[in-house]
Design a protein around this motif. Structure first.
Motif, mmCIF file in Angstrom:
data_model
loop_
_atom_site.group_PDB
_atom_site.id
_atom_site.type_symbol
_atom_site.label_atom_id
_atom_site.label_comp_id
_atom_site.label_asym_id
_atom_site.label_seq_id
_atom_site.Cartn_x
_atom_site.Cartn_y
_atom_site.Cartn_z
ATOM 1 N N ALA A 178 46.540 -2.714 3.642
ATOM 2 C CA ALA A 178 47.316 -2.223 4.780
ATOM 3 C C ALA A 178 47.530 -3.337 5.800
ATOM 4 N N ASN A 179 46.518 -4.161 5.992
ATOM 5 C CA ASN A 179 46.637 -5.269 6.929
ATOM 6 C C ASN A 179 47.668 -6.291 6.445
ATOM 7 N N ASP A 180 47.641 -6.589 5.145
ATOM 8 C CA ASP A 180 48.604 -7.535 4.584
ATOM 9 C C ASP A 180 50.041 -7.035 4.751
ATOM 10 N N LEU A 181 50.209 -5.719 4.734
ATOM 11 C CA LEU A 181 51.533 -5.121 4.798
ATOM 12 C C LEU A 181 51.853 -4.534 6.181
ATOM 13 N N ARG A 182 51.121 -4.963 7.178
ATOM 14 C CA ARG A 182 51.198 -4.337 8.506
ATOM 15 C C ARG A 182 52.559 -4.490 9.177
ATOM 16 N N ASP A 183 53.287 -5.544 8.895
ATOM 17 C CA ASP A 183 54.589 -5.755 9.538
ATOM 18 C C ASP A 183 55.747 -5.325 8.648
ATOM 19 N N THR A 184 55.481 -4.372 7.794
ATOM 20 C CA THR A 184 56.486 -3.851 6.862
ATOM 21 C C THR A 184 56.550 -2.331 7.004
ATOM 22 N N PRO A 185 57.483 -1.680 6.325
ATOM 23 C CA PRO A 185 57.550 -0.212 6.393
ATOM 24 C C PRO A 185 56.446 0.491 5.600
ATOM 25 N N PHE A 186 55.607 -0.255 4.888
ATOM 26 C CA PHE A 186 54.556 0.360 4.074
ATOM 27 C C PHE A 186 53.581 1.191 4.902
ATOM 28 N N LYS A 187 53.146 2.290 4.308
ATOM 29 C CA LYS A 187 51.994 3.053 4.792
ATOM 30 C C LYS A 187 50.993 3.072 3.648
#
Length: 245
Positions: A178-187
């Motif tokens: 989640a941290n790696d994808l924090r600046d994306t639309p991912f949840k």
């Protein structure tokens, strides 16, 4: 139509999660190790009028199987909106910290932890093509270090070493991902479906499969303002339904 891949979905919580997402209009790729069992599950869903579903053979313990499943899915769709890492095992019991055979620990980690990482990495490109990608890792309250260190929380007289450790590792991986994808639309979230009446625990759990699946679905359909990097657990955080590690 949004698409979802669910591993270990030919029975129990995975199967019911598929049913509930089908009812919400998703197209479901029903992941299963045994394609025959997957097709049997598909037939049952078809009999209920739920036809937007296909079986996808995938053994999360085998890299070759994961890679083959990725190729097969890529021939069917260029976008995957939701990945639900549901496949999991408990391992031979009992599992004491000093006496559990390393082969048991290795087998449990292979499915519950390494398999999740392998599947996530294999399908991440299809997920990145979605405008609202969701990753749900099905975990357990037994993976919470906070709960294990609470003397008032007594789940088992002998805590299952391999299973507990694998789910704690899964929770940690969920946070990192989640941290790696924090600046994306991912949840990216982990869900404790609760102590449920399934084959997994010899039907000793008090919870129902539909209720357990509904918790997984809740995280799969989060809106853009929903949380990420969280541990969802109605059983272990009853006031809010969501608690941090």
């Amino acid at each position: 139509m949004k698409t979802v891949l669910i591993t270990g979905a030919n029975k129990s919580i995975g199967y019911e999660t598929a049913r509930q997402l089908l009812q919400k209009g998703y197209f479901v790729y029903l992941g299963c190790r045994d394609i025959n069992k997957g097709n049997e599950a598909i037939s049952q869903l078809y009999s209920e009028g739920l036809t937007q579903v296909e079986a996808l053979e995938i053994d999360v313990d085998q890299i070759e199987s994961i890679e083959k499943a990725r190729v097969m899915l890529g021939e069917k769709t260029i976008i995957l909106d939701v990945l639900i890492n549901n496949a999991g095992i408990g391992g031979a019991m009992p599992q004491t910290a000093l006496e559990t055979d390393l082969s048991v620990v290795t087998a449990v980690f292979q499915t519950n932890f390494f398999g999740v990482i392998a599947v996530t990495q294999a399908f991440i490109d299809l997920l990145k093509a979605s405008p609202e990608p969701r990753i749900v890792n099905v975990t357990s309250g037994l993976g919470s270090l906070t709960l294990h260190n609470d003397p008032s929380w007594k789940y088992f007289a002998v805590k299952p070493t391999a299973y507990v450790a694998s789910k704690a590792a899964l929770n940690a991986y969920t946070i990192v991902l989640a941290n790696d994808l924090r600046d994306t639309p991912f949840k990216v979230n982990a869900v404790d479906p609760g102590y449920t009446d399934t084959d997994f625990n010899n039907h000793s759990g008090p919870g129902t499969v539909p209720d357990a699946a509904a918790r997984v679905v809740k995280a799969a359909i989060l809106t853009a303002d929903g949380p990420t990097g969280q541990f969802f657990s109605d059983d272990n955080a009853p006031d809010t339904g969501i608690s941090p590690w």
